[in-house]
Every structure is written in C-alpha cells, then in structure tokens.
Design an enzyme around this catalytic site. Sequence first.
Site, mmCIF file in Angstrom:
data_model
loop_
_atom_site.group_PDB
_atom_site.id
_atom_site.type_symbol
_atom_site.label_atom_id
_atom_site.label_comp_id
_atom_site.label_asym_id
_atom_site.label_seq_id
_atom_site.Cartn_x
_atom_site.Cartn_y
_atom_site.Cartn_z
ATOM 1 N N LYS A 65 4.069 2.153 9.060
ATOM 2 C CA LYS A 65 4.995 1.816 7.965
ATOM 3 C C LYS A 65 6.091 2.877 7.792
ATOM 4 O O LYS A 65 7.218 2.568 7.458
ATOM 5 C CB LYS A 65 4.232 1.609 6.655
ATOM 6 C CG LYS A 65 3.384 0.343 6.663
ATOM 7 C CD LYS A 65 2.740 0.096 5.319
ATOM 8 C CE LYS A 65 1.832 -1.116 5.366
ATOM 9 N NZ LYS A 65 1.256 -1.446 4.068
ATOM 10 N N GLU A 77 15.730 -0.785 -1.990
ATOM 11 C CA GLU A 77 15.435 0.244 -3.001
ATOM 12 C C GLU A 77 13.933 0.567 -3.032
ATOM 13 O O GLU A 77 13.536 1.732 -3.036
ATOM 14 C CB GLU A 77 15.893 -0.298 -4.359
ATOM 15 C CG GLU A 77 15.807 0.685 -5.493
ATOM 16 C CD GLU A 77 15.901 -0.019 -6.843
ATOM 17 O OE1 GLU A 77 16.440 -1.139 -6.908
ATOM 18 O OE2 GLU A 77 15.407 0.557 -7.823
ATOM 19 N N ALA A 128 -3.530 7.760 -4.388
ATOM 20 C CA ALA A 128 -2.156 8.247 -4.205
ATOM 21 C C ALA A 128 -1.771 8.205 -2.729
ATOM 22 O O ALA A 128 -0.986 9.006 -2.259
ATOM 23 C CB ALA A 128 -2.026 9.659 -4.765
ATOM 24 N N ALA A 131 -0.554 2.917 -0.157
ATOM 25 C CA ALA A 131 -0.552 1.685 -0.964
ATOM 26 C C ALA A 131 -0.109 1.997 -2.394
ATOM 27 O O ALA A 131 0.717 1.287 -2.978
ATOM 28 C CB ALA A 131 -1.935 1.046 -0.953
ATOM 29 N N THR A 153 -7.560 13.936 -4.471
ATOM 30 C CA THR A 153 -6.770 15.135 -4.185
ATOM 31 C C THR A 153 -5.648 15.175 -5.218
ATOM 32 O O THR A 153 -4.640 14.481 -5.099
ATOM 33 C CB THR A 153 -6.194 15.072 -2.744
ATOM 34 O OG1 THR A 153 -7.257 14.754 -1.844
ATOM 35 C CG2 THR A 153 -5.537 16.371 -2.337
ATOM 36 N N MET A 215 -7.390 -3.296 -4.729
ATOM 37 C CA MET A 215 -6.524 -3.717 -3.623
ATOM 38 C C MET A 215 -7.327 -4.122 -2.385
ATOM 39 O O MET A 215 -6.869 -4.888 -1.558
ATOM 40 C CB MET A 215 -5.561 -2.590 -3.251
ATOM 41 C CG MET A 215 -4.439 -2.436 -4.234
ATOM 42 S SD MET A 215 -3.188 -1.386 -3.487
ATOM 43 C CE MET A 215 -2.218 -1.036 -4.921
HETATM 44 P P1 NDP Z 1 -4.424 5.793 2.472
HETATM 45 O O1 NDP Z 1 -5.330 6.235 3.564
HETATM 46 O O2 NDP Z 1 -2.972 6.124 2.542
HETATM 47 O O3 NDP Z 1 -4.958 6.398 1.066
HETATM 48 C C1 NDP Z 1 -6.306 6.309 0.721
HETATM 49 C C2 NDP Z 1 -6.488 6.678 -0.751
HETATM 50 O O4 NDP Z 1 -7.840 6.444 -1.104
HETATM 51 C C3 NDP Z 1 -6.181 8.138 -1.076
HETATM 52 O O5 NDP Z 1 -5.640 8.219 -2.362
HETATM 53 C C4 NDP Z 1 -7.580 8.764 -1.021
HETATM 54 O O6 NDP Z 1 -7.709 9.942 -1.778
HETATM 55 C C5 NDP Z 1 -8.382 7.654 -1.651
HETATM 56 N N1 NDP Z 1 -9.826 7.703 -1.339
HETATM 57 C C6 NDP Z 1 -10.414 7.420 -0.158
HETATM 58 N N2 NDP Z 1 -11.747 7.545 -0.270
HETATM 59 C C7 NDP Z 1 -11.999 7.919 -1.554
HETATM 60 C C8 NDP Z 1 -13.173 8.205 -2.281
HETATM 61 N N3 NDP Z 1 -14.366 8.135 -1.718
HETATM 62 N N4 NDP Z 1 -13.055 8.536 -3.579
HETATM 63 C C9 NDP Z 1 -11.838 8.603 -4.174
HETATM 64 N N5 NDP Z 1 -10.678 8.346 -3.534
HETATM 65 C C10 NDP Z 1 -10.762 8.015 -2.239
HETATM 66 O O7 NDP Z 1 -4.665 4.229 2.352
HETATM 67 P P2 NDP Z 1 -3.663 3.169 1.696
HETATM 68 O O8 NDP Z 1 -3.112 3.756 0.458
HETATM 69 O O9 NDP Z 1 -2.724 2.669 2.719
HETATM 70 O O10 NDP Z 1 -4.641 1.945 1.360
HETATM 71 C C11 NDP Z 1 -5.578 2.017 0.289
HETATM 72 C C12 NDP Z 1 -6.375 0.730 0.260
HETATM 73 O O11 NDP Z 1 -5.556 -0.348 -0.174
HETATM 74 C C13 NDP Z 1 -6.905 0.347 1.642
HETATM 75 O O12 NDP Z 1 -8.270 0.057 1.511
HETATM 76 C C14 NDP Z 1 -6.128 -0.880 2.031
HETATM 77 O O13 NDP Z 1 -6.923 -1.788 2.752
HETATM 78 C C15 NDP Z 1 -5.752 -1.454 0.672
HETATM 79 N N6 NDP Z 1 -4.494 -2.214 0.735
HETATM 80 C C16 NDP Z 1 -4.509 -3.534 0.387
HETATM 81 C C17 NDP Z 1 -3.353 -4.283 0.420
HETATM 82 C C18 NDP Z 1 -3.384 -5.721 0.031
HETATM 83 O O14 NDP Z 1 -2.431 -6.437 0.334
HETATM 84 N N7 NDP Z 1 -4.427 -6.172 -0.631
HETATM 85 C C19 NDP Z 1 -2.066 -3.704 0.856
HETATM 86 C C20 NDP Z 1 -2.144 -2.294 1.168
HETATM 87 C C21 NDP Z 1 -3.340 -1.602 1.132
HETATM 88 P P3 NDP Z 1 -7.337 11.389 -1.148
HETATM 89 O O15 NDP Z 1 -5.848 11.507 -1.246
HETATM 90 O O16 NDP Z 1 -8.047 12.355 -1.983
HETATM 91 O O17 NDP Z 1 -7.815 11.377 0.276
#
Ligand code: NDP
Length: 270
Positions: A65, A77, A128, A131, A153, A215
């Site tokens: 992405k 935007e 954070a 997504a 984090t 999500m």
């Molecule tokens: P990223 O890998 O960019 O971010 C993951 C996030 O999850 C971070 O904030 C991370 O925290 C947090 N996290 C992971 N494990 C844990 C845990 N055990 N406890 C607390 N926080 C945790 O992933 P994305 O942001 O791209 O995606 C997030 C989710 O959203 C995915 O599961 C994806 O499938 C879903 N999604 C769904 C969509 C839809 O259309 N329904 C569209 C886009 C995404 P930290 O920063 O501390 O590591």
Amino acid sequence: MDLYGVMGNPIEHSRSPKIHALFAEQTRQDITYEKIFVPINGFKEAVEQFKQRGGKGLNVTLPFKQDAFDLADSTSEFAKQAGAVNTLTINPSGEIVGENTDGIGLVRDLLVNQKIKIQDKAILLIGAGGAARGVIGPLLKQQPTLLHVTNRTEEKAHELKFLFHQFGSISSSGLSDIPNIKFDIVINATSASLNQNIPAISPTLISPHCFFYDMVYGNELTLFLQWVKGLGAQHYVDGKGMLLEQAAESFFIWRGVRPNTALIKDKVFE
Ligand code: NDP
C-alpha cells in the site's frame, strides 16, 4: 473487456476477485478482474506490466500500500493522510491516480449498513497500524466529539495524534491509560484476533450501550467480539462490511456505478 486486478503478497486468500465479479454481474459491467501475486521487491515492475497489458485499475493489499502511494502520479486527500493507497486507476493518458478507500469503506459500513451515527459520538480506536491510519481521516471528517487512539506500542498512537490533530478532535494513549470516557463506538483495528489475542484494554471500557466494530472478520465471531459479548456488549459487528464497502468504492471510482453490497454479501462469505 476492461482489465482490473488485485496485487499483494500473499494474495491467494483474497476475496476481491469474487467481490468484483459479483459487482460486475450486478451492474452489468464488462470487466475481468485478476489476482496477481507480486514478489516483495517487484511492485513497480508488476504495475508497469499490468499497464502494458492495458489494465485500467488495481486494488493493492499488503505489503504494497505504501509502494502504491509512492508510485502514483497523484493521490487523493485521504490517501495523502494515510500515506497509503489501496486503489490505483490508470487513466487513458497513462497517469496513475491513487486513492485509499479503506476509511470510506468503514464509515459507509457504519453509517449506511449499521445505521450508526458518528457525528458527536466518542470513538475509541484500538491499534495504530496501517488500517488505523487509513480510517482516522474519514472518521474525523464525520466530526465525532473525540477520536481516542490507543495502541500497544504507545508512541505509534501519539504519532497518529500528531499527524491528524489538524483534522479534528483526537487524543492518544497506551492501552493501559485510556481515559475513562463513555465511548459510543469502539473500533478494534489491531490484528490481535488473527493470533488468538485480545488487545489488553480494561474490561471496564466495555459497556452495553457501546457499538463494537472489529476490522478482522471470519466465519466465526472474532475473538475480540466474543470477549465484548461475554462482557455484556449487545451491538457488535466484524469487518466484512468494511471489506465490501472499500471494494464498492473502488468499483465506483473505476466504473462510475455504485454496486449494492447487501445483495452480494451472503455470496461472498458463503
Ligand atoms: P498492521 O500490522 O499495520 O498493525 C497491526 C496493529 O495491531 C498494530 O497497532 C499492533 O500494535 C496491533 N496488535 C497486533 N497484535 C496485538 C496484540 N496482541 N495486542 C494489541 N495490539 C496488537 O496491520 P493493519 O493495521 O494493516 O491491519 C490490522 C487488522 O485490520 C488486520 O487484522 C487486517 O486484517 C484488518 N483489516 C481489515 C480490513 C477490512 O476491510 N475489514 C481492511 C484493513 C485491515 P503494535 O503497534 O504495538 O505492534
């Protein structure tokens, strides 16, 4: 037939070809939509090849992405705010336009499908990552009273607050020091459920009047939604609607017609 596709790595699991085939059938658009596996360092070349074949538009998923954002000649935007693009349109002149429809998809699912008002509501956004970053701009545009971002984090939550504070009322914290506010909408934008985990937020934040959105989606209720349900939550939904609505927005950008997602939902997830 106009050519479209989705690029990612991995890509096998993607439901996008099925969704867009159903959209095309419903709206009588003559398109073909491919699933394209792209090597980790090969995004630019893959888009160029697709363009040479006369491709008109692409969806882009993990981990490209950001590459799509960098590659686009111009961006919307919301794409600029997110620093990420999930929809590329290749214009007849060869210009590549990048958009991010993830946040629009979430907002549309909340407002239209779930009938949840966002304006003047207090929102807790957990996570954070990419997504979360993609949905903050569109959520703030709906003018909630507050959008509080919390993340495991903590610094990443503060970073998002800093990036988005000019667009609306936003605050941030770690998971253990979320302010004791009566949140109306709680959105889980973490990937925790995928690893059979729940973000470590206090159960006292789970109130029956809240609307909970995860999500993540699947055939079963996600772990996060099972948890809030166990704590008395009555209104909750997973991310299937967001997936369909972000796809519908891409389809609308490309074809100028908006498909009815409700009519195909069961077929996509059967
Ligand atoms: P990223 O890998 O960019 O971010 C993951 C996030 O999850 C971070 O904030 C991370 O925290 C947090 N996290 C992971 N494990 C844990 C845990 N055990 N406890 C607390 N926080 C945790 O992933 P994305 O942001 O791209 O995606 C997030 C989710 O959203 C995915 O599961 C994806 O499938 C879903 N999604 C769904 C969509 C839809 O259309 N329904 C569209 C886009 C995404 P930290 O920063 O501390 O590591």
